[in-house]
Design an enzyme around this catalytic site. Structure first.
Site, PDB file in Angstrom:
ATOM      1  N   SER A  36     144.285   4.734  44.044  1.00 17.27           N
ATOM      2  CA  SER A  36     144.159   4.193  43.597  1.00 17.27           C
ATOM      3  C   SER A  36     144.891   3.669  42.172  1.00 17.27           C
ATOM      4  CB  SER A  36     142.829   3.774  42.694  1.00 17.27           C
ATOM      5  OG  SER A  36     142.824   2.498  41.563  1.00 17.27           O
ATOM      6  N   TYR A  75     135.053   6.453  38.467  1.00 21.79           N
ATOM      7  CA  TYR A  75     135.428   5.466  39.395  1.00 21.79           C
ATOM      8  C   TYR A  75     136.586   6.217  39.415  1.00 21.79           C
ATOM      9  CZ  TYR A  75     138.560   2.762  42.376  1.00 21.79           C
ATOM     10  OH  TYR A  75     138.745   1.696  43.028  1.00 21.79           O
TER      11      TYR A  75
END
Length: 341
Positions: A127, A152
């Protein structure tokens, strides 16, 4: 090939599975169909895939170690695209254990499965959030990424490090793709384009965090899938020129690679809103809000490495992709309302 796609009922996984099936591959699709967002959307994606003879679905949670071991032992998988994960920066603030179970333990089970089944290539979703507190734009895969600003992003960076360990120890070819805000038809309801569209049509206020002073590099889904397919078809190899005294984080003397997948054209939040207004023919109700914990102010992808090695860079213009998304949204939710009435 027989390709395992984890997260097959998810946004990118669904589009990727369709692309692989269309070119003649057999896809083993894994998903646990959790309720992080509307399960009906996942089921509708899955229904399209299940209608094809070369698609095999396994309802399985990544955290189920025994189930994952059995899958890899029996499914005769050749290559893996690992897209399943607990997503969402803001969700990680209040539900941290979900990220440890899915993104850390689950990824370990994928790595172990690939190791023992002698998988030819593991491609996995990282990501843009791994860049964390970095402020130098565009973000480059050659830069260090050691300051995450959300759990995350920390789990996604941990995935990259875990993959490198397995590439080094077991010569398992692994490639991580740092996706930058993927959007398009069949997208995720928790993403800005989707939630803004829903709010405008319902007459609800849209919250623009950091008073709207944020920019995101948006990547259209077809471009993201094209990048995955090109990378999947060329397993990572060791970099013969890699030097341990001046290491490049994107490469290694193990069969390991990292690439950005982005458009390199950041869009400001107010521009997103005005583009949706033009496509929907309605004005948005806008509410300015402070920055949210874990948010970064801007993202922009340096994709030179991807282009140099694969001859491809995402380039779908945001206005084109946004129009296609709105057309799908109106058709999908209008049709579902008629079916449910």
């Amino acid at each position: 090939m027989r390709i395992l796609v984890t997260g097959a009922a998810g946004f990118i996984g669904f589009h990727l599975a369709r692309r692989l099936l269309a070119r003649g591959d057999t896809v083993v699709g894994l998903d646990n169909l959790n309720d992080y967002y509307d399960v009906r959307l996942k089921e509708d994606r899955l229904a399209q895939l299940s209608a094809q003879a070369s698609f095999e679905f396994r309802r399985l949670d990544l955290a189920d170690r025994a189930g994952m071991e059995q899958l890899f032992a029996t499914a005769r998988i050749e290559r893996v695209v690992h897209l399943a994960a607990q997503a969402g920066v803001r969700h990680s603030i209040d539900h941290p254990h979900d990220y440890v179970e899915s993104n850390l333990a689950g990824f370990l089970h994928v790595l172990e499965g690939c190791r023992h089944a002698r998988i030819e290539h593991l491609v996995y979703a990282s990501s843009s959030s791994v860049y964390g507190a970095n402020t130098h734009l565009p973000y480059s895969p050659h830069d260090g990424v050691d300051h995450p600003v959300s759990l995350y992003s920390a789990t996604k960076r941990a995935n990259e490090l875990m993959a490198h360990a397995y590439s080094h120890l077991y010569r398992l070819p692994t490639t991580g793709l740092r996706f930058f805000t993927v959007y398009g038809p069949w997208g995720r309801p928790d993403m800005a384009l989707f939630s803004f569209t829903a709010a405008i049509l319902a007459g609800r206020a849209i919250e623009l965090f950091n008073a709207g002073q944020m920019r995101r590099d948006f990547t259209y889904i077809d471009d993201a899938v094209e990048a995955v397919v090109r990378v999947l078809d060329r397993p990572a190899i060791a970099d013969a020129d890699w030097k341990s005294d001046t290491p490049d984080p994107a490469t290694s003397n193990a069969p390991f690679r990292l690439y950005n997948v982005g458009n390199r054209h950041p869009i400001e939040l107010p521009t997103i809103v005005s583009t949706l207004e033009a496509n929907l023919g309605r004005k948005a109700v806008v509410k300015l809000a402070p920055a949210a914990p874990g948010d970064v102010m801007a993202t922009c992808a340096d994709v030179d490495l991807l282009e140099r090695e694969f001859g491809f860079r995402p380039q779908t213009a945001f206005d084109v992709g946004a129009r296609r998304f709105v057309e799908w949204y109106v058709d999908y939710y209008g049709g579902r309302s008629r079916r449910e009435s």
